[in-house]
Write an enzyme that holds these catalytic residues in place. Structure first.
Site, PDB file in Angstrom:
ATOM      1  N   TYR A 145       0.860  -1.186   0.000  1.00  0.00           N
ATOM      2  CA  TYR A 145       0.000   0.000   0.000  1.00  0.00           C
ATOM      3  C   TYR A 145       0.890   1.228   0.000  1.00  0.00           C
ATOM      4  CZ  TYR A 145      -3.395   3.522   1.585  1.00  0.00           C
ATOM      5  OH  TYR A 145      -4.197   4.635   1.696  1.00  0.00           O
ATOM      6  N   ASP A 240       9.429   2.980  -0.412  1.00  0.00           N
ATOM      7  CA  ASP A 240       8.394   3.661   0.363  1.00  0.00           C
ATOM      8  C   ASP A 240       8.633   3.346   1.845  1.00  0.00           C
ATOM      9  OD1 ASP A 240       6.208   4.673   1.621  1.00  0.00           O
ATOM     10  OD2 ASP A 240       4.719   3.703   0.329  1.00  0.00           O
ATOM     11  N   LYS A 268       4.517   9.412   8.771  1.00  0.00           N
ATOM     12  CA  LYS A 268       4.466   8.826  10.118  1.00  0.00           C
ATOM     13  C   LYS A 268       5.562   9.330  11.058  1.00  0.00           C
ATOM     14  CE  LYS A 268       1.929   4.925   8.216  1.00  0.00           C
ATOM     15  NZ  LYS A 268       0.566   4.831   8.646  1.00  0.00           N
TER      16      LYS A 268
HETATM   17  N1  PMP Z   1       2.910   4.313   2.181  1.00  0.00           N
HETATM   18  C1  PMP Z   1       2.865   3.396   3.154  1.00  0.00           C
HETATM   19  C2  PMP Z   1       3.875   2.291   3.170  1.00  0.00           C
HETATM   20  C3  PMP Z   1       1.894   3.482   4.154  1.00  0.00           C
HETATM   21  O1  PMP Z   1       1.849   2.553   5.117  1.00  0.00           O
HETATM   22  C4  PMP Z   1       0.962   4.539   4.125  1.00  0.00           C
HETATM   23  C5  PMP Z   1      -0.123   4.689   5.176  1.00  0.00           C
HETATM   24  N2  PMP Z   1      -0.324   3.662   6.016  1.00  0.00           N
HETATM   25  C6  PMP Z   1       1.049   5.472   3.086  1.00  0.00           C
HETATM   26  C7  PMP Z   1       2.040   5.339   2.145  1.00  0.00           C
HETATM   27  C8  PMP Z   1       0.115   6.635   3.022  1.00  0.00           C
HETATM   28  O2  PMP Z   1       0.372   7.511   4.067  1.00  0.00           O
HETATM   29  P1  PMP Z   1      -0.773   8.513   4.621  1.00  0.00           P
HETATM   30  O3  PMP Z   1      -1.803   7.653   5.253  1.00  0.00           O
HETATM   31  O4  PMP Z   1      -0.037   9.386   5.563  1.00  0.00           O
HETATM   32  O5  PMP Z   1      -1.276   9.255   3.436  1.00  0.00           O
END
Ligand code: PMP
Length: 432
Positions: A145, A240, A268
């Site tokens: 994701y 990512d 995060k």
């Molecule tokens: N990339 C990863 C690996 C994530 O885990 C997440 C959110 N859990 C995102 C992108 C998207 O981040 P956000 O929820 O802050 O938009």
């Protein structure tokens, strides 16, 4: 059984004015049943809900709160910065400080740009990769994701090496057609696709350690194959690190696997609990961004001083004493893993625990822990739902989905971890 009357009343009101009463879908408890809990406050590893019930929190805001809730240094940074103005929409000292800290900690980042979420960081990094390579196609992996940008809400089609299909209504087929999707852990499929279409691929994106569909720890050789093939075919590797960045160590999953990406994305932990995302890479690639280069990306609240100050305070606390925090996170994670595994063994259930550092996942099926999404047995969600509810009744809060991981923070001490293991033992005996 705790009283949830106030949470229920808030939820009723929320559902009148917000779809399913939430601002992000998984919070609605749909996959574990029951009504969501509304929180009032948090301190350390504990949260207290609207009815005054206290829980040990293993969600930690889905990862950012690596220091625990309301860490005094982060709160103080927010308080003093906010008193001098919430936003300028102009350059400020705090964004330079965060960028200096991040680029000096991560060897492959010469420059970063800050945004306000992980989604924005990934979406912008993809645009930058497309602009820098002059190519359109992005390759992602099934089960990873990367936020909710259109081009990434794409699932694998049938068969290997296919172009994807939208995984959300509202994503045009033609957008999904720019995204190739492959299974994780399959070097041959990856090599095959790169040989056939590598020249069209702008970027290959993978989660540092895939942690949004369980914890699908990849083999280091697979990561090396990805790195080598990207270099050979002129595609950029985007790691990512929204979950793994500054959680697995100062160099995140790049350090864990010893792989050097061309671009990395953050969210995060980098914001210390405030809305911050960032992406970065070499000077050469980053200087393709406007106003220096042709790739446009902007943000009213990007580099917001209060958010930057929170992130800087959190990272300083993590980097202090030569990174002793990471040694402690490893120790706490291992203690929880050992405790939970012991319970599973004693109860004779064929489950296991996967862990990297302070990230754990309960594998509620038998056999080797899966390394790819299609090896997760969907029926494990039912067992998880029962575990989740029974643990909540005992004051332990896990994420409301079987596909989500457990986050340990520096505020989870030995006593709390042992208390968690004891509660888990009760619950497993009850439901196994
Ligand atoms: N990339 C990863 C690996 C994530 O885990 C997440 C959110 N859990 C995102 C992108 C998207 O981040 P956000 O929820 O802050 O938009």
């Amino acid at each position: 059984m705790s009283d949830h009357a106030r949470s229920r009343e808030l939820y009723r009101r929320a559902c009148e004015v917000m779809p399913a009463g939430v601002n992000s879908p998984v919070r609605a408890f749909r996959s574990v049943g029951g009504d969501p809990i509304f929180y009032e406050r948090g301190s350390g590893c504990h949260v207290v809900d609207a009815d005054g019930n206290r829980f040990v929190d293993y969600v930690c805001s889905w990862g950012p709160l690596i220091l625990g809730h309301a860490h005094p240094e982060v709160v103080e940074a927010v308080r003093t910065t906010a008193a001098d103005g919430l936003s300028f929409g102009a350059p400020c000292r705090q964004e330079v400080e965060l960028a200096e800290l991040v680029t000096s900690a991560v060897p492959h980042l010469e420059m970063i740009r800050c945004v306000s979420s992980g989604t924005e960081a990934v979406m912008s990094a993809i645009r930058l990769a497309r602009g820098a390579t002059g190519r359109d196609v992005v390759l992602k992996f099934d089960g990873c994701y990367h936020g909710h940008a259109d081009h990434l809400l794409v699932s694998a089609g049938s068969g290997l090496a296919t172009f994807g299909t939208p995984s959300s209504a509202g994503v045009p087929e033609s957008f999904a057609g720019h995204t190739a999707v492959l299974p994780l852990d399959d070097d041959d499929a990856f090599r095959e696709l790169m040989t056939a279409r590598g020249h069209e691929i702008a970027a290959v994106i993978i989660e540092g350690v895939p942690a949004n569909a369980g914890l699908l720890v990849q083999r280091p050789e697979f990561m090396r194959t990805i790195r080598d093939q990207c270099t050979r075919h002129g595609a950029l590797l985007i790691l990512d690190e929204v979950i793994t960045g500054f959680r697995l160590g100062t160099n995140g999953a790049a350090g864990f696997y010893d792989v050097t990406p061309d671009l990395a994305t953050y969210g995060k932990v980098i914001g210390g609990g405030m809305p911050v995302g960032a992406y970065g890479g070499s000077r050469e690639v980053m200087e393709q961004l406007a106003p220096l280069g042709p790739v446009y990306q902007a943000g009213t609240l990007s580099g917001n001083p209060v958010a930057m100050a929170a992130g800087t305070a959190a990272l300083r606390a993590l980097f202090a004493d030569g990174g002793a925090a990471y040694t402690e996170l490893e120790r706490l994670g291992a203690r929880l893993e050992t405790g939970l595994s012991g319970v599973m063994r004693r109860a004779g259930v064929p489950w296991s625990v996967v862990r990297v550092g302070s990230i754990l996942w309960l594998v509620l099926q038998d056999g080797e822990p899966p390394r790819r999404f299609d090896k997760i047995q969907p029926q494990t969600a039912d067992i998880y739902a029962r575990l989740h509810g029974a643990l909540l009744d005992r004051g332990i809060s896990l994420a409301p989905s079987a596909y989500e991981v457990v986050f340990v923070s520096l505020a989870h001490d030995d006593a709390v971890i042992d208390e968690t293991v004891a509660a888990f033992e009760d619950v497993v005996r009850e439901i196994a």
